[in-house]
Scaffold this motif. Sequence first.
Motif, short mmCIF file in Angstrom:
data_model
loop_
_atom_site.label_atom_id
_atom_site.label_comp_id
_atom_site.label_asym_id
_atom_site.label_seq_id
_atom_site.Cartn_x
_atom_site.Cartn_y
_atom_site.Cartn_z
N THR A 50 50.38 71.88 -61.61
CA THR A 50 50.20 73.35 -62.50
C THR A 50 48.93 74.23 -62.57
O THR A 50 48.85 75.11 -63.69
CB THR A 50 51.21 73.04 -63.21
OG1 THR A 50 50.25 71.97 -63.76
CG2 THR A 50 52.29 72.53 -63.02
N ASN A 85 53.49 81.08 -58.30
CA ASN A 85 53.89 80.32 -59.34
C ASN A 85 55.45 80.16 -59.83
O ASN A 85 55.40 78.60 -60.08
CB ASN A 85 53.58 80.61 -61.15
CG ASN A 85 53.49 79.77 -62.15
OD1 ASN A 85 52.70 79.05 -61.58
ND2 ASN A 85 54.40 79.80 -62.79
N THR A 86 56.93 80.71 -59.53
CA THR A 86 57.61 80.83 -59.34
C THR A 86 57.31 79.64 -57.76
O THR A 86 58.94 79.10 -58.30
CB THR A 86 58.45 82.33 -59.34
OG1 THR A 86 58.05 82.46 -60.25
CG2 THR A 86 59.82 81.29 -58.98
N ILE A 89 56.82 76.26 -59.15
CA ILE A 89 57.61 75.81 -59.98
C ILE A 89 58.98 75.35 -59.61
O ILE A 89 59.35 73.99 -59.91
CB ILE A 89 57.99 76.18 -61.42
CG1 ILE A 89 56.71 76.67 -61.70
CG2 ILE A 89 59.02 75.51 -62.19
CD1 ILE A 89 56.09 75.74 -62.76
N ALA A 90 58.94 75.69 -58.64
CA ALA A 90 60.79 75.39 -57.69
C ALA A 90 60.16 74.72 -57.19
O ALA A 90 60.48 73.54 -56.36
CB ALA A 90 60.63 76.24 -56.80
N LEU A 113 60.74 77.82 -64.92
CA LEU A 113 61.20 78.07 -64.21
C LEU A 113 61.58 79.80 -64.41
O LEU A 113 61.27 80.74 -63.79
CB LEU A 113 62.52 77.56 -62.81
CG LEU A 113 62.56 78.08 -61.33
CD1 LEU A 113 61.84 79.12 -61.13
CD2 LEU A 113 64.04 76.97 -60.79
N CYS A 114 62.35 79.67 -65.17
CA CYS A 114 63.70 80.51 -65.71
C CYS A 114 62.94 81.46 -66.33
O CYS A 114 62.60 83.05 -66.72
CB CYS A 114 64.94 80.38 -66.64
SG CYS A 114 66.79 79.56 -66.04
N THR A 116 59.23 82.15 -66.05
CA THR A 116 58.47 82.98 -65.60
C THR A 116 59.81 83.63 -64.66
O THR A 116 58.57 85.16 -63.99
CB THR A 116 58.25 81.54 -64.51
OG1 THR A 116 57.56 80.23 -65.19
CG2 THR A 116 57.42 82.37 -62.76
#
Length: 202
Positions: A50, A85-86, A89-90, A113-114, A116
Motif C-alpha cells: 500500500t 490501486n484497485t 487492494i484486490a 476497494l469499494c 477506490t
Amino acid sequence: MIHHILKSISFIFHPLMMPLLGVLFYFSKTPRYIPDPIIKAKVFSISILTIVLPILLFYLLKTLKKINSFYLETTQERILPLILNTLIIALIIYRVLTHNEIVELYYFFIGILCSTIACLILAILNFKASIHMIASAGFFMFAVALGIHYKININGTIALMSIIIGAIATSRLHLKAHTGIELTIGFFIGLIPQLIMLNYWL
C-alpha cells in the motif's frame, strides 16, 4: 508559515498511509491473541503493497509520462493510478487478508476497494473526489466500529481524527486542490462503504 503547515498536513496524512494505519490500529486494539510473527508479516506485507509499491508505480508512470505530476491534478491523470490501486487492494484481499483469517481487516479492505472503485468511476465521469478525505473518512469509520465491536473507549482517537479530518479539509481547500463539494463527496465515499461493511462483521 500557515501555508507550509497546511501543505505539510496534506503530506503527513497522505492517503497511502491510511490503510496501514487501520491495520496498526486494529492490532493495537484487538483483544484476540494473534502471534507476533503473523502480525509482523501482515504489517510488512501491507506496508509494501500500500505504500512502497504505489510510490514505485507513480515514479514509473511519471517516467513514462502517463501522469504530469504526483499530485494527480486532473481527473484523466487519476484513472490509471486508481486502476492500479484497485488491483493492489484486490491482491491484498485475495492473498494477504483473507476472509478466514482476520475478518475485521478483510472487510476494512473490502470497504477500501469499494471506495477506490467509486472514486475511479467518478474520475471517468470527470469528477475529482478528494482521495485524502476518502482515506481519512474510511479509517475514521473503521476505528469507530472497532471501538463499538470491542467495547473499548476510543474517545481520544475519535477526537483526534475529527481534528485531523478538519485539518485535511482545510489544507486541501487552502491549496486549491479541491472544492467543498469534492471534499464532501470524498468524505462520504470513504465513510459509507465502511458503514455498509459493518453488517458483515460487527
